[in-house]
Write a protein that holds these residues in place. Structure first.
Motif, PDB file in Angstrom:
ATOM      1  N   ILE A   1      44.481  54.611  34.666  1.00 17.98           N
ATOM      2  CA  ILE A   1      43.379  53.836  35.243  1.00 17.98           C
ATOM      3  C   ILE A   1      43.448  53.971  36.758  1.00 17.98           C
ATOM      4  N   PRO A   2      42.431  54.546  37.416  1.00 15.13           N
ATOM      5  CA  PRO A   2      42.464  54.697  38.867  1.00 15.13           C
ATOM      6  C   PRO A   2      42.683  53.363  39.574  1.00 15.13           C
ATOM      7  N   GLN A   3      43.401  53.368  40.664  1.00 13.36           N
ATOM      8  CA  GLN A   3      43.770  52.151  41.365  1.00 13.36           C
ATOM      9  C   GLN A   3      42.572  51.423  41.961  1.00 13.36           C
ATOM     10  N   TYR A   4      41.501  52.153  42.242  1.00 15.80           N
ATOM     11  CA  TYR A   4      40.367  51.524  42.902  1.00 15.80           C
ATOM     12  C   TYR A   4      39.458  50.757  41.948  1.00 15.80           C
ATOM     13  N   THR A   5      39.639  50.926  40.662  1.00 10.61           N
ATOM     14  CA  THR A   5      38.715  50.290  39.734  1.00 10.61           C
ATOM     15  C   THR A   5      39.110  48.841  39.452  1.00 10.61           C
ATOM     16  N   ASP A   6      38.106  48.025  39.083  1.00  8.74           N
ATOM     17  CA  ASP A   6      38.408  46.654  38.685  1.00  8.74           C
ATOM     18  C   ASP A   6      38.321  46.500  37.174  1.00  8.74           C
ATOM     19  N   ILE A   7      38.228  47.609  36.440  1.00 10.58           N
ATOM     20  CA  ILE A   7      38.245  47.532  34.980  1.00 10.58           C
ATOM     21  C   ILE A   7      39.693  47.416  34.537  1.00 10.58           C
ATOM     22  N   LYS A   8      40.078  46.215  34.153  1.00  8.05           N
ATOM     23  CA  LYS A   8      41.468  45.953  33.793  1.00  8.05           C
ATOM     24  C   LYS A   8      41.667  45.660  32.313  1.00  8.05           C
ATOM     25  N   GLY A   9      40.591  45.570  31.565  1.00  9.30           N
ATOM     26  CA  GLY A   9      40.718  45.277  30.146  1.00  9.30           C
ATOM     27  C   GLY A   9      39.357  45.163  29.513  1.00  9.30           C
ATOM     28  N   PHE A  10      39.330  44.749  28.250  1.00  5.08           N
ATOM     29  CA  PHE A  10      38.055  44.516  27.605  1.00  5.08           C
ATOM     30  C   PHE A  10      38.162  43.370  26.605  1.00  5.08           C
TER      31      PHE A  10
ATOM     32  N   TYR B   1      41.190  39.981  23.416  1.00  3.02           N
ATOM     33  CA  TYR B   1      41.241  40.615  24.733  1.00  3.02           C
ATOM     34  C   TYR B   1      42.355  41.658  24.776  1.00  3.02           C
ATOM     35  N   TYR B   2      42.023  42.831  25.341  1.00  4.05           N
ATOM     36  CA  TYR B   2      43.032  43.869  25.555  1.00  4.05           C
ATOM     37  C   TYR B   2      43.230  44.063  27.053  1.00  4.05           C
ATOM     38  N   ASP B   3      44.487  43.963  27.497  1.00  4.57           N
ATOM     39  CA  ASP B   3      44.839  44.065  28.910  1.00  4.57           C
ATOM     40  C   ASP B   3      45.420  45.448  29.184  1.00  4.57           C
ATOM     41  N   TYR B   4      44.682  46.262  29.953  1.00  4.11           N
ATOM     42  CA  TYR B   4      45.155  47.609  30.271  1.00  4.11           C
ATOM     43  C   TYR B   4      46.435  47.584  31.107  1.00  4.11           C
TER      44      TYR B   4
END
Length: 381
Positions: free
Chosen positions: A36-45, A62-65
């Motif tokens: 997961i690129p460091q700049y993204t705010d996608i941390k889970g779903f 919830y899944y935490d990347y």
């Protein structure tokens, strides 16, 4: 700093969840994703499990990347005083601004939560609500309007409700066709798939077009029987799925030109659900036939740019043979991981499968009953 604060708050709440949970509710993936690129705010779903109709068993997972942990049924922990918890039949899920919206069909409500903690913010009452989309400060929700009832002479038109996301109040309604399902918003218009799903064998066959400014229906486009899914691509096209009539008319994928608002073609591929990633439309179908009294399950990818079928199966390692009833699908926009859920027998816990971009299984986990609807945390639309 604001993003770090939000993630810290969410992790704090998850720690609180863990302290009073059985170990069976927490699953540690066999790996922790590091791509997961460091700049993204996608941390889970989040994954909304529908639960069988009438059972009041819809749940939220919830899944935490960042940790590789999959946590089941987080809503009940975040909201211990909500008696009926999420409710009866979770039908759609979305994030807009700071809030998470769950459309709970047979409980006739939109459950509004804090997107980081899943703590209830409000409840919006909408009868027989189905799908939700967001646009410029408003949420638009399709409603069947009438009761759950199979009747070929059903006479209750559905509508789209307009909700102010600041006040969470319904500010307007627009009447459309019978039993409207998924919506899409593009070019300042709302497109609504009218199914007529309660009117067997007299299904609806139109897509309603609503002008956002006036919030009035301006056109109906005839497509095919029993419409369900809608998705606009980057090339000025709207993809529409038909479930057919389960007898002679098969499920099929249709194409509307968004400049002309006209039907311009179709592809001979059945569709129950799809997810668009770039120019790739990932599709699965669980097509029931009352003639054979069985499901035919298929998978595929359509290239929306040239309107071609790329493959008839994106699962390449044979795992599809283990999936009994595919029910939910999404693709991580960054890693291109493909997620497919299995509803199994509809009354027991399902399974979530994670595949890499080449369709090979990475991991799987038990979910709630009928796992169906995804939204990535941080992906705001």
């Amino acid at each position: 700093m604001k993003h770090i604060k939000h993630i810290s708050t969410f992790l704090f709440v998850l720690v609180a969840f863990f302290s009073c949970r059985d170990e069976d509710d927490i699953y540690k993936a066999a790996f922790v994703p590091v791509d997961i690129p460091q700049y993204t705010d996608i941390k889970g779903f989040y994954l909304l499990n529908e639960g069988n109709m009438g059972s009041n068993k819809s749940t939220l997972d919830y899944y935490d990347y960042t940790t590789g942990e999959y946590v089941r049924n987080i809503y009940s922990e975040a909201n211990p005083n909500v008696v009926k918890e999420v409710g009866d039949v979770g039908n759609d899920l979305g994030i807009y601004g700071s809030k998470l919206y769950a459309v709970i069909n047979c409980s006739n409500k939109i459950e509004v939560m804090d997107k980081h903690t899943a703590k209830r913010v409000a409840q919006i009452d909408i009868p027989n609500c189905r799908y939700i989309k967001f646009h410029k400060g408003y949420a638009y929700v399709a409603s069947y309007a009438g009761p759950v009832m199979i009747n070929p002479d059903y006479d209750q038109f559905g509508y789209v409700a307009k909700i102010d996301t600041a006040t969470l109040e319904i500010v307007d309604r627009c009447v459309v066709g019978f039993q409207p399902d998924e919506l899409e918003i593009v070019n300042n218009k709302i497109y609504v798939a009218n199914s007529g799903g309660y009117m067997f064998p007299n299904y609806e066959n139109t897509v309603s077009v609503i002008d956002i400014s006036s919030f009035k229906e301006i056109k109906k486009i005839e497509v095919a029987k029993n419409l369900h899914r809608l998705c606009a691509d980057p090339h000025g096209q709207l993809w529409v799925s038909s479930r057919g009539d389960y007898y002679d008319e098969e499920s099929r994928l249709y194409l509307i030109d968004l400049m002309k608002d006209e039907l311009v073609g179709s592809l001979d591929i059945p569709v129950s659900n799809f997810h668009l990633d770039g120019d790739s439309l990932y599709i699965y179908s669980t097509e029931w036939s009352y003639l054979s009294m069985d499901n035919e399950i298929t998978y595929g990818i359509v290239n929306v740019k040239d309107r071609s079928i790329v493959t008839r199966n994106f699962i390449t390692d044979g795992t599809d043979e283990k999936i009994r009833i595919p029910y939910g699908i999404t693709v991580n926009p960054l890693t291109k991981e493909i997620y497919v859920t299995d509803a199994k027998n509809y009354v027991s816990p399902g399974t979530l499968y994670c595949f890499d971009k080449n369709g090979k299984l990475k991991w799987n986990v038990r979910t709630g009953d009928i796992p169906a609807h995804f939204v990535f945390l941080g992906e705001e639309k």
